[in-house]
Design a protein around this motif. Structure first.
Motif, PDB file in Angstrom:
ATOM      1  N   LYS A  16       8.326   8.880  30.358  1.00  0.00           N
ATOM      2  CA  LYS A  16       7.449  10.140  29.813  1.00  0.00           C
ATOM      3  C   LYS A  16       6.182   9.907  30.468  1.00  0.00           C
ATOM      4  O   LYS A  16       5.527   8.890  30.413  1.00  0.00           O
ATOM      5  CB  LYS A  16       7.603  10.023  28.444  1.00  0.00           C
ATOM      6  N   PHE A  17       5.669  10.761  31.288  1.00  0.00           N
ATOM      7  CA  PHE A  17       4.444  10.445  32.123  1.00  0.00           C
ATOM      8  C   PHE A  17       3.492  11.139  31.276  1.00  0.00           C
ATOM      9  O   PHE A  17       3.366  12.459  31.230  1.00  0.00           O
ATOM     10  CB  PHE A  17       4.735  11.345  33.545  1.00  0.00           C
ATOM     11  N   PRO A  18       2.262  10.334  30.641  1.00  0.00           N
ATOM     12  CA  PRO A  18       1.406  10.903  30.109  1.00  0.00           C
ATOM     13  C   PRO A  18       0.529  12.091  30.597  1.00  0.00           C
ATOM     14  O   PRO A  18       0.087  11.755  31.876  1.00  0.00           O
ATOM     15  CB  PRO A  18       0.469   9.850  29.562  1.00  0.00           C
ATOM     16  N   PRO A  19       0.142  13.468  30.162  1.00  0.00           N
ATOM     17  CA  PRO A  19      -0.474  14.250  30.976  1.00  0.00           C
ATOM     18  C   PRO A  19      -1.869  13.938  31.049  1.00  0.00           C
ATOM     19  O   PRO A  19      -2.456  14.199  32.111  1.00  0.00           O
ATOM     20  CB  PRO A  19      -0.539  15.530  29.763  1.00  0.00           C
ATOM     21  N   GLU A  20      -2.671  12.836  30.289  1.00  0.00           N
ATOM     22  CA  GLU A  20      -3.955  12.286  30.464  1.00  0.00           C
ATOM     23  C   GLU A  20      -3.745  11.584  31.831  1.00  0.00           C
ATOM     24  O   GLU A  20      -4.833  11.590  32.629  1.00  0.00           O
ATOM     25  CB  GLU A  20      -4.489  11.268  29.415  1.00  0.00           C
ATOM     26  N   ALA A  22      -1.956  11.800  34.284  1.00  0.00           N
ATOM     27  CA  ALA A  22      -1.689  12.858  35.477  1.00  0.00           C
ATOM     28  C   ALA A  22      -2.812  13.477  35.749  1.00  0.00           C
ATOM     29  O   ALA A  22      -3.206  13.561  36.897  1.00  0.00           O
ATOM     30  CB  ALA A  22      -0.612  13.975  35.075  1.00  0.00           C
ATOM     31  N   LEU A  23      -3.577  13.945  34.915  1.00  0.00           N
ATOM     32  CA  LEU A  23      -5.005  14.493  34.961  1.00  0.00           C
ATOM     33  C   LEU A  23      -5.928  13.642  35.624  1.00  0.00           C
ATOM     34  O   LEU A  23      -6.584  13.951  36.854  1.00  0.00           O
ATOM     35  CB  LEU A  23      -5.464  15.150  33.738  1.00  0.00           C
TER      36      LEU A  23
END
Length: 67
Positions: A16-20, A22-23
């Motif tokens: 699961k790639f954390p959205p934080e 990615a940002l």
């Protein structure tokens, strides 16, 4: 080509790639791209000025720099 089906090798768990994260990656890439763009602009301007100072025609500089 043959595909070997191995039941004894477990499938890897999806990550699961954390959205934080990615940002932060996007922000870092954007900053790196901006820095590269600034360096490229400086270098192209410097090269064009040098060519013009050496007597090159502007059309030749444009053609040689593929502008």
């Amino acid at each position: 080509m043959f595909v070997i089906d191995c039941d004894y090798i477990p499938e890897p768990e999806p990550v699961k790639f954390p959205p934080e994260l990615a940002l932060l990656i996007v922000r870092k890439a954007s900053a790196m791209a901006a820095a590269f763009e600034e360096q490229a602009l400086d270098q192209l301007t410097k090269d064009a000025r040098r060519a013009l100072a050496q007597g090159a025609e502007p059309r030749r500089v444009i053609r040689e720099m593929r502008l």
